[in-house]
Write an enzyme that holds these catalytic residues in place. Structure first.
Site, PDB file in Angstrom:
ATOM      1  CG  ASP A 171     -10.125  14.948  -0.016  1.00 55.91           C
ATOM      2  OD1 ASP A 171      -9.219  14.119   0.124  1.00 55.91           O
ATOM      3  OD2 ASP A 171     -11.274  14.644  -0.405  1.00 55.91           O
ATOM      4  CG  ASP A 222      -9.457  10.103  -4.013  1.00 58.51           C
ATOM      5  OD1 ASP A 222      -9.293  10.138  -5.248  1.00 58.51           O
ATOM      6  OD2 ASP A 222      -8.702   9.477  -3.240  1.00 58.51           O
TER       7      ASP A 222
HETATM    8  N1  MG7 Z   1     -10.070   4.187  -0.531  1.00 64.10           N
HETATM    9  C1  MG7 Z   1      -9.106   3.890   0.344  1.00 64.10           C
HETATM   10  N2  MG7 Z   1      -8.539   2.703   0.024  1.00 64.10           N
HETATM   11  C2  MG7 Z   1      -9.156   2.241  -1.092  1.00 64.10           C
HETATM   12  C3  MG7 Z   1      -8.978   1.066  -1.902  1.00 64.10           C
HETATM   13  O1  MG7 Z   1      -8.136   0.214  -1.676  1.00 64.10           O
HETATM   14  N3  MG7 Z   1      -9.819   0.979  -2.970  1.00 64.10           N
HETATM   15  C4  MG7 Z   1     -10.756   1.918  -3.258  1.00 64.10           C
HETATM   16  N4  MG7 Z   1     -11.528   1.751  -4.310  1.00 64.10           N
HETATM   17  N5  MG7 Z   1     -10.913   3.035  -2.519  1.00 64.10           N
HETATM   18  C5  MG7 Z   1     -10.120   3.201  -1.445  1.00 64.10           C
HETATM   19  O2  MG7 Z   1      -9.001   9.357  -0.838  1.00 64.10           O
HETATM   20  C6  MG7 Z   1      -9.214   8.442   0.105  1.00 64.10           C
HETATM   21  C7  MG7 Z   1     -10.439   7.614  -0.169  1.00 64.10           C
HETATM   22  O3  MG7 Z   1     -10.098   6.472  -0.948  1.00 64.10           O
HETATM   23  C8  MG7 Z   1     -10.915   5.385  -0.575  1.00 64.10           C
HETATM   24  C9  MG7 Z   1      -7.460   2.065   0.740  1.00 64.10           C
HETATM   25  C10 MG7 Z   1     -11.549   5.720   0.755  1.00 64.10           C
HETATM   26  O4  MG7 Z   1     -12.963   5.727   0.634  1.00 64.10           O
HETATM   27  C11 MG7 Z   1     -11.002   7.084   1.109  1.00 64.10           C
HETATM   28  O5  MG7 Z   1     -11.955   7.981   1.619  1.00 64.10           O
HETATM   29 MG    MG Z   2     -12.255  12.750  -0.308  1.00 67.44          MG
END
Ligand code: MG7
Ligand code: MG
Length: 313
Positions: free
Chosen positions: A55, A57
């Site tokens: 992964d 993030d």
């Molecule tokens: N995650 C998913 N989305 C968003 C978004 O629109 N804004 C932000 N700040 N975070 C987002 O790698 C995936 C992670 O990214 C986050 C659409 C989610 O928490 C997800 O686990």
């Molecule tokens: Mg992650």
């Protein structure tokens, strides 16, 4: 193979490793016997049989800085930067995050209950990006100014995998282009061994965002259902029967399912949640072989890869 096994026994690498794990209160390992057996198979297979599926993030990237402030995900790049340039639109991204993030990690909801919310979050957020027609260079700039930070040792980890010809598949429900720009900015270029399964922003002939790749990948569909088997790197990972899987979310544990093989997957989970949340901790311990608590480094994964590499000669 028998000779190799003898050498391993002599070297005592695995018992040492297991002792280190069991003595570290920041590392959880519910089933040391199974884990030791996986290490043994992975060492015997060596670098040539290994693939890392990770992964991005909060796994390759850091969850929080030294002050404990939350850092950014790939999508989060839009929150901060758009807020600066266009507060009204920025607020829309932030509102979405505040609404849906608690649902993503809610311990009381089932995955089935969460999925429609995740589809809504990703869908809405992607529409905002496409409607604004952000240009490629603007997004590259956003990444340069973002609060995405590599975990300590992540650059070396990625380079050392490349150096030993171990493929790295970055499987992300974030935005693949943003990971690419980040790697280019930090490493100078994307290493040959590194491949992506992610949501890709599509650009038109003016290099403005005009859509997203299909199928949509959100937290809870990171499995074979979104992997395109004709992808060019699939021949490269065929025969790589031993998988090191790195993730930080419950949604990351099936990232290895698309890879057809019968070898072990060592699942290493980064736990970023609260230490008081014993239910979540226990859940992580059940689904990950190894749980690393609040670890801002890639030291553990690096150590495993080093051991596999040193056994490969
Ligand atoms: N995650 C998913 N989305 C968003 C978004 O629109 N804004 C932000 N700040 N975070 C987002 O790698 C995936 C992670 O990214 C986050 C659409 C989610 O928490 C997800 O686990
Ligand atoms: Mg992650």
């Amino acid at each position: 193979e028998a000779e190799c096994l003898e050498q391993l026994k002599k070297a005592d690498v695995i018992p040492q490793l297991m002792t280190g794990i069991l003595e570290n209160e920041r590392i959880l390992c519910a089933d040391p016997t199974t884990v030791a057996a996986k290490f043994r198979k992975m060492m015997l297979g060596g670098a040539g049989k290994t693939v890392v599926i990770s992964d991005f993030d909060f796994t390759l990237s850091r969850y929080a800085n030294e002050k404990g402030e939350r850092l950014s995900t790939t999508h989060g790049v839009f929150d901060d930067n758009v807020m600066r340039l266009n507060p009204e639109l920025g607020q829309k991204f932030v509102d979405l995050k505040n609404k849906y993030y608690p649902i993503e990690f809610c311990p009381k909801m089932t995955m089935e209950e969460k999925i429609p919310h995740m589809e809504k979050w990703w869908g809405t957020s992607h529409s905002l990006i496409v409607n604004e027609r952000f240009s490629k260079s603007t997004i590259e700039d956003f990444v340069r100014q973002s609060r995405i930070v590599f975990k300590d040792g992540a650059e070396d980890f990625i380079q050392s995998l490349d150096g030993h010809n171990i493929p790295l598949v970055i499987f992300s429900a974030g935005i693949g282009n943003i990971i690419e720009y980040f790697l280019e900015q930090k490493l100078g270029a994307i290493p040959r061994n590194t491949h992506f399964i992610s949501n890709m922003i599509l650009f038109d002939e003016e290099e403005k965002a005009c859509g997203f790749s299909e199928p949509l990948i959100h937290t809870f569909c990171k499995n074979s259902s979104v992997i395109q088997k004709e992808t060019s790197f699939f021949h490269e990972i065929a025969g790589r029967v031993n998988v090191i899987l790195l993730g930080d979310s419950m949604g990351d544990i099936h990232m290895d399912v698309g890879v057809e093989r019968d070898g072990p997957t060592l699942k290493i989970g980064y736990y970023n949640g609260s230490l008081d949340d014993t239910a979540s901790l226990q859940h992580y311990e059940e689904v990950y072989d190894i749980v690393l608590i609040h670890d801002p480094t890639l030291d553990f994964a690096q150590k495993i890869v080093d051991i596999i590499n040193s056994a490969s000669h």
